[in-house]
Design a protein around this motif. Structure first.
Motif, PDB file in Angstrom:
ATOM      1  N   TYR A 146       0.834  -1.199   0.000  1.00 45.60           N
ATOM      2  CA  TYR A 146       0.000   0.000   0.000  1.00 45.60           C
ATOM      3  C   TYR A 146       0.872   1.254   0.000  1.00 45.60           C
ATOM      4  O   TYR A 146       0.574   2.235  -0.674  1.00 45.60           O
ATOM      5  N   HIS A 147       1.935   1.217   0.795  1.00 45.84           N
ATOM      6  CA  HIS A 147       2.837   2.367   0.859  1.00 45.84           C
ATOM      7  C   HIS A 147       3.493   2.600  -0.502  1.00 45.84           C
ATOM      8  O   HIS A 147       3.587   3.738  -0.966  1.00 45.84           O
ATOM      9  N   ARG A 148       3.923   1.517  -1.145  1.00 47.07           N
ATOM     10  CA  ARG A 148       4.531   1.655  -2.475  1.00 47.07           C
ATOM     11  C   ARG A 148       3.508   2.181  -3.478  1.00 47.07           C
ATOM     12  O   ARG A 148       3.835   2.999  -4.331  1.00 47.07           O
ATOM     13  N   ALA A 149       2.258   1.739  -3.363  1.00 46.62           N
ATOM     14  CA  ALA A 149       1.205   2.234  -4.255  1.00 46.62           C
ATOM     15  C   ALA A 149       1.001   3.737  -4.062  1.00 46.62           C
ATOM     16  O   ALA A 149       0.821   4.477  -5.040  1.00 46.62           O
ATOM     17  N   GLU A 150       1.032   4.191  -2.810  1.00 43.45           N
ATOM     18  CA  GLU A 150       0.917   5.634  -2.545  1.00 43.45           C
ATOM     19  C   GLU A 150       2.076   6.389  -3.187  1.00 43.45           C
ATOM     20  O   GLU A 150       1.888   7.474  -3.746  1.00 43.45           O
ATOM     21  N   ILE A 151       3.269   5.830  -3.106  1.00 45.35           N
ATOM     22  CA  ILE A 151       4.440   6.477  -3.694  1.00 45.35           C
ATOM     23  C   ILE A 151       4.296   6.552  -5.207  1.00 45.35           C
ATOM     24  O   ILE A 151       4.573   7.587  -5.822  1.00 45.35           O
ATOM     25  N   ILE A 152       3.835   5.461  -5.815  1.00 36.17           N
ATOM     26  CA  ILE A 152       3.651   5.437  -7.268  1.00 36.17           C
ATOM     27  C   ILE A 152       2.612   6.480  -7.675  1.00 36.17           C
ATOM     28  O   ILE A 152       2.799   7.205  -8.662  1.00 36.17           O
ATOM     29  N   LEU A 153       1.518   6.587  -6.920  1.00 36.99           N
ATOM     30  CA  LEU A 153       0.502   7.600  -7.229  1.00 36.99           C
ATOM     31  C   LEU A 153       1.074   9.010  -7.110  1.00 36.99           C
ATOM     32  O   LEU A 153       0.804   9.876  -7.947  1.00 36.99           O
ATOM     33  N   ALA A 154       1.868   9.247  -6.083  1.00 38.17           N
ATOM     34  CA  ALA A 154       2.499  10.560  -5.922  1.00 38.17           C
ATOM     35  C   ALA A 154       3.450  10.837  -7.081  1.00 38.17           C
ATOM     36  O   ALA A 154       3.513  11.976  -7.595  1.00 38.17           O
ATOM     37  N   CYS A 155       4.168   9.819  -7.548  1.00 30.53           N
ATOM     38  CA  CYS A 155       5.071   9.984  -8.693  1.00 30.53           C
ATOM     39  C   CYS A 155       4.283  10.328  -9.951  1.00 30.53           C
ATOM     40  O   CYS A 155       4.709  11.173 -10.740  1.00 30.53           O
ATOM     41  N   ILE A 156       3.142   9.684 -10.120  1.00 31.47           N
ATOM     42  CA  ILE A 156       2.292   9.982 -11.281  1.00 31.47           C
ATOM     43  C   ILE A 156       1.818  11.429 -11.232  1.00 31.47           C
ATOM     44  O   ILE A 156       1.832  12.147 -12.232  1.00 31.47           O
ATOM     45  N   ILE A 157       1.420  11.881 -10.048  1.00 38.31           N
ATOM     46  CA  ILE A 157       0.985  13.274  -9.876  1.00 38.31           C
ATOM     47  C   ILE A 157       2.127  14.222 -10.214  1.00 38.31           C
ATOM     48  O   ILE A 157       1.920  15.247 -10.888  1.00 38.31           O
ATOM     49  N   LEU A 158       3.343  13.904  -9.785  1.00 37.21           N
ATOM     50  CA  LEU A 158       4.491  14.756 -10.107  1.00 37.21           C
ATOM     51  C   LEU A 158       4.721  14.809 -11.629  1.00 37.21           C
ATOM     52  O   LEU A 158       5.079  15.853 -12.165  1.00 37.21           O
ATOM     53  N   HIS A 159       4.508  13.688 -12.309  1.00 37.46           N
ATOM     54  CA  HIS A 159       4.684  13.670 -13.757  1.00 37.46           C
ATOM     55  C   HIS A 159       3.602  14.486 -14.456  1.00 37.46           C
ATOM     56  O   HIS A 159       3.849  15.057 -15.515  1.00 37.46           O
ATOM     57  N   LEU A 160       2.399  14.524 -13.885  1.00 38.94           N
ATOM     58  CA  LEU A 160       1.293  15.231 -14.526  1.00 38.94           C
ATOM     59  C   LEU A 160       1.324  16.739 -14.269  1.00 38.94           C
ATOM     60  O   LEU A 160       0.665  17.491 -14.993  1.00 38.94           O
ATOM     61  N   ARG A 161       2.060  17.182 -13.282  1.00 43.77           N
ATOM     62  CA  ARG A 161       2.105  18.631 -12.974  1.00 43.77           C
ATOM     63  C   ARG A 161       2.805  19.416 -14.041  1.00 43.77           C
ATOM     64  O   ARG A 161       3.652  19.086 -14.730  1.00 43.77           O
TER      65      ARG A 161
END
Length: 161
Positions: A146-161
Motif C-alpha cells: 500500500y505504501h509503495r502504491a501511494e508512492i507510485i501515485l504521488a510519482c504519477i501526480i508529479l509527472h502530470l504537474r
C-alpha cells in the motif's frame, strides 16, 4: 515485500525509499527497503527497472549516474562500467585513506568531476516534493504494498504537474 519493509535505524522503525530520477527531477523507479538497508545494493535493481526509457517514441538509455557517497563501492563502479554507464560518484574518506596508505599500489582514484555532480540535488528536491504528500511523509499505510502504491501515485501526480 517481505517484512513490510520496516527496519530499525537511528529514528526507530523506518522504511527507506530508493529513487531514480531523470534530469528534470521526475521519478523513474522506486524501491522500498527496511530502514537499516544500505543504498549501494539497490542501485543496480533501480537501473534494471529503467533499463530503457521511451521518450516521445525515442528509446533513451541511461548514460550517466549521479549518486552520493553511499554508492561508491568498487563493485558498483565495475558493474556500471560493464553496462556502459558513466559514474559521477564522490569517493568516501575511508576509501581515499585506504588507497593512499597503499601508495602506488593503491591505484589511481576514480574520475570525479564536481561540476558534473552539481545537479545531483535534483534527487533531493524530488524527495522533498514526495514528502509534501502527508501520507508518504508519515507512512500511514501499514502494508508495504500500500505504501509503495501511494508512492507510485504521488510519482504519477508529479509527472502530470
Amino acid at each position: 515485500m517481505d517484512g513490510e519493509c520496516l527496519g530499525r535505524s537511528r529514528g526507530g522503525l523506518t522504511t527507506k525509499l530508493h529513487l531514480a530520477v531523470d534530469a528534470a527531477g521526475l521519478p523513474l523507479a522506486v524501491i522500498l527497503t527496511p530502514g537499516q538497508a544500505g543504498g549501494n545494493p539497490q542501485l543496480l535493481p533501480l537501473l534494471d527497472e529503467i533499463r530503457e526509457i521511451d521518450v516521445d517514441g525515442q528509446r533513451v538509455r541511461v548514460g550517466r549516474v549521479l549518486a552520493d557517497k553511499a554508492y561508491t563501492h568498487p563493485s558498483t563502479r565495475k558493474a556500471l562500467r560493464e553496462r556502459g554507464i558513466k559514474a559521477t560518484i564522490p569517493e568516501r574518506a575511508d576509501q581515499i585513506a585506504r588507497r593512499t596508505a597503499k601508495g602506488s599500489a593503491g591505484g589511481r582514484p576514480p574520475a570525479f568531476d564536481p561540476d558534473l555532480y552539481k545537479p545531483r540535488n535534483v534527487v533531493e528536491r524530488c524527495f522533498n516534493r514526495l514528502k509534501q504528500f502527508r501520507g508518504l511523509a508519515t507512512r500511514y499505510a501499514k502494508r508495504a504494498a500500500y505504501h509503495r502504491a501511494e508512492i507510485i501515485l504521488a510519482c504519477i501526480i508529479l509527472h502530470l504537474r
